[in-house]
Design an enzyme around this catalytic site. Structure first.
Site, PDB file in Angstrom:
ATOM      1  CG  LEU A  65      -1.905  -1.296   1.306  1.00 38.99           C
ATOM      2  CD1 LEU A  65      -2.866  -1.220   2.581  1.00 38.99           C
ATOM      3  CD2 LEU A  65      -2.786  -1.333   0.030  1.00 38.99           C
ATOM      4  CG  HIS A  66       4.115   1.541   1.069  1.00 42.46           C
ATOM      5  ND1 HIS A  66       5.146   0.649   1.597  1.00 42.46           N
ATOM      6  CD2 HIS A  66       3.354   1.631   1.802  1.00 42.46           C
ATOM      7  CE1 HIS A  66       4.900   0.253   2.729  1.00 42.46           C
ATOM      8  NE2 HIS A  66       4.053   1.015   3.039  1.00 42.46           N
TER       9      HIS A  66
END
Length: 590
Positions: free
Chosen positions: A502-503
């Site tokens: 989730l980056h």
């Protein structure tokens, strides 16, 4: 007295009593009256947007409006504010935009799910609360690009220090009076201690602070948890200043287009409950994140002409780099069964959740008051890399983000993945409908470096997990399992099982070359006036670690650029470089 004035007076009264606004004023942002003209409109009330709102509204003569498409982060919502409740918002349409990639060609055609915060505070209101700056060499890499000299480590460190209050202690590298208060994870349970000892037995050092002088090594992690509650960007930066009469925040307001006169941005169009509105602004700052910001730029005529013209969009600035250079971190869980009752699994069982909730609600302690990612580390997977390229998060339970567990009883796991893959993806709008999610492809596992480092990551992790320190707890590897052994078997498992960390980042990067989007000295969008971008999309390269801290730092530094203020003086603090040799035997305190 207007409604806005009454709300402001009420907010001041609440603050005077030392109370938070969100519980009493849950409709403060949902029902707020929005002016039709402001000095600055900030699109997106996420991590960067909250910082910009705070810093730009410090000048009482500057009117600032924040438009957030998600809802308010009301204080009474335990799914946001209880640290241990972090799995609940992910996948919920009330908190999460629920993006998916296009079929990934090197992941057996899988679509990879991407959670993004749909609430005030953005993804900082739903993330794992792990605070990691990255490695100093990340910013040396930024600063080495043409025109990016002021984004090297020496120039970024002062902004990291300005933004934080490190409860473990301020020093040469850490701040002591910033808005982001962070606790250091205790990581004192038997599994954490055994994991740290196992890492040492495998030949990896301990480090007292992965955000300080030396990132490389293992130890407790900082986290955005304070007094048993999540401390999101909204809680740290926005709510404490909602009483400012020159600051306006409107949630449930979806920005659909930047308004231009020629190449100058003069405002934005947005919708509330299906009704269209406009606001004029002297400056427009996009802080929607690495997915929403390039989408809005393209919808507004800023992007690759070959994409925009076939959709009938007039080109304002033909920047082919908008939506390109998409980067992310991919991760897997390596999970083990435990032979002894040492994990936190019993405390998270349904029958024990009322006790967990009561302890957190009334005492702000117990299993509900931690994110459980209390420690981990960073290592180099081979001697060819200059600084750590693998990140470990240790968890004293075997469980996935969706709450499913592969083991009955006790277990533990490590989240592992390469940190600076050379894979690059893209993001493109599909139509002129702002509600239609853009197409995006990350191209995970598309390069030889990526594949090699994934094989190394799994082998390094297995080496650590197989050390004597963990032997008494080791009930056997259950994921991926001993049958996954060869290089190709490892890669096939990663293709089928890996998830995003989730980056997402880097889709409107700073730079001076023809594929860059932003001027590094002002954050202005090339070829336009009055339009800037401040969020994860501005990063040229993804950093080595979770990206929340770098995004807040970037916004702190960008705020000074927008205000035209003198930047903070560059730091001369040393940092660990295993090739150059350590300038310090141990960190020193300033």
């Amino acid at each position: 007295m207007s409604t806005a004035d009454r709300i402001t007076d009420t907010a001041r009264s609440v603050y005077a009593k030392g109370r938070d606004t969100a519980g009493r004023l849950r409709d403060r942002t949902t029902l707020a009256e929005v002016p039709d003209r402001v000095d600055v409109v900030v699109v997106g009330g996420g991590s960067a947007g909250c910082v910009m709102a705070n810093r730009l509204s410090e000048d009482p003569g500057t009117s600032v409006l924040v438009l957030e498409a998600g809802r308010s982060d009301i204080k009474a919502d335990p799914f946001i504010h209880m640290p241990a409740a972090l799995p609940f918002p992910i996948g919920s349409r009330f908190y999460d935009w629920k993006y998916e990639s296009e079929p990934e060609p090197h992941m057996n055609g899988r679509r990879v799910y991407h959670a993004r915060g749909k609430v005030l505070g953005g993804s900082s209101s739903i993330n794992g609360m792990i605070f990691q700056r990255g490695n100093p060499r990340d910013y040396e890499r930024w600063g080495a690009d043409p025109g990016m000299g002021d984004w090297d480590y020496a120039h970024c460190l002062p902004y990291f220090k300005r933004m934080e209050t490190c409860l473990a202690g301020a020093d040469t590298w850490r701040g002591g009076d910033g808005p982001l208060v962070m606790e250091r994870g205790p990581a004192t349970g038997p599994l954490f201690q055994a994991f740290f000892e196992a890492a040492e037995q495998a030949g990896y050092p301990r480090t007292p602070d992965v955000n300080g002088y030396r990132q490389e090594g293992f130890g407790p992690f900082d986290r955005n948890v304070y007094r048993g509650r999540r401390l999101s960007a909204a809680r740290a930066y926005l709510h404490p200043v909602l009483h400012r009469p020159n600051l306006h925040v409107r949630t449930l307001a979806m920005t659909t287009r930047v308004l231009f006169e020629g190449t100058r941005a003069v405002g934005v169009e947005y919708t509330v409950a299906g009704r269209r509105h406009t606001v004029r602004a002297g400056e427009v700052i996009l802080s929607g994140g690495a997915i929403n910001t390039p989408q809005l730029l393209q919808l507004s005529g800023v992007g690759d002409p070959d994409l925009l013209r076939p959709l009938g969009i007039d080109v304002v600035s033909g920047l082919r780099g908008v939506g390109e250079n998409l980067q992310d971190h991919l991760e897997v869980y390596i999970q083990h069964a435990a032979t002894e009752p040492v994990s936190i699994a019993p405390g998270l069982e349904w029958r024990n959740r009322p006790k967990l909730a009561a302890e957190w609600l009334f005492l702000r302690r117990g299993l509900g008051a931690t994110n459980h990612f209390e420690g981990g580390g960073f290592v180099r997977s081979n001697e060819d890399v200059d600084y750590p390229n693998l990140m470990f998060h240790f968890l004293p339970i075997a469980i996935r983000y969706d709450g499913t567990s592969p083991v009955e009883g006790h277990g533990y796991q490590v989240h592992i993945g390469p940190m600076y893959s050379d894979a690059r993806g893209w993001l493109r709008i599909r139509s002129t409908d702002p509600k239609m999610k853009p197409a995006m492809r990350f191209n995970y596992l598309s390069t030889e470096q990526d594949k090699r480092e994934w094989i190394e990551a799994v082998r390094v992790t297995r080496d650590i997990m197989g050390q004597d320190a963990l032997a008494k707890y080791n009930g056997g590897e259950i994921s991926p399992g001993p049958e996954v052994e060869t290089d190709e078997q490892i890669l096939e498992w990663v293709r089928n099982d890996a998830e995003t960390a989730l980056h997402p980042s880097c889709t409107a990067r700073m730079g001076t070359d023809e594929k860059s989007v932003l001027d590094p000295g002002s954050m202005r969008v090339h070829g336009t006036e009055g339009l800037r971008v401040v969020d994860a999309s501005a990063m040229p390269y993804v950093t080595n670690g979770n990206i929340y801290a770098p995004v807040v730092m970037l916004a702190e530094k960008a705020a000074d650029l927008v205000k035209g203020e003198q930047p903070l003086p560059a730091s001369d603090a040393p940092w660990y470089d295993h090739r150059a040799g350590s300038p310090l035997d141990a960190p020193t305190t300033a």
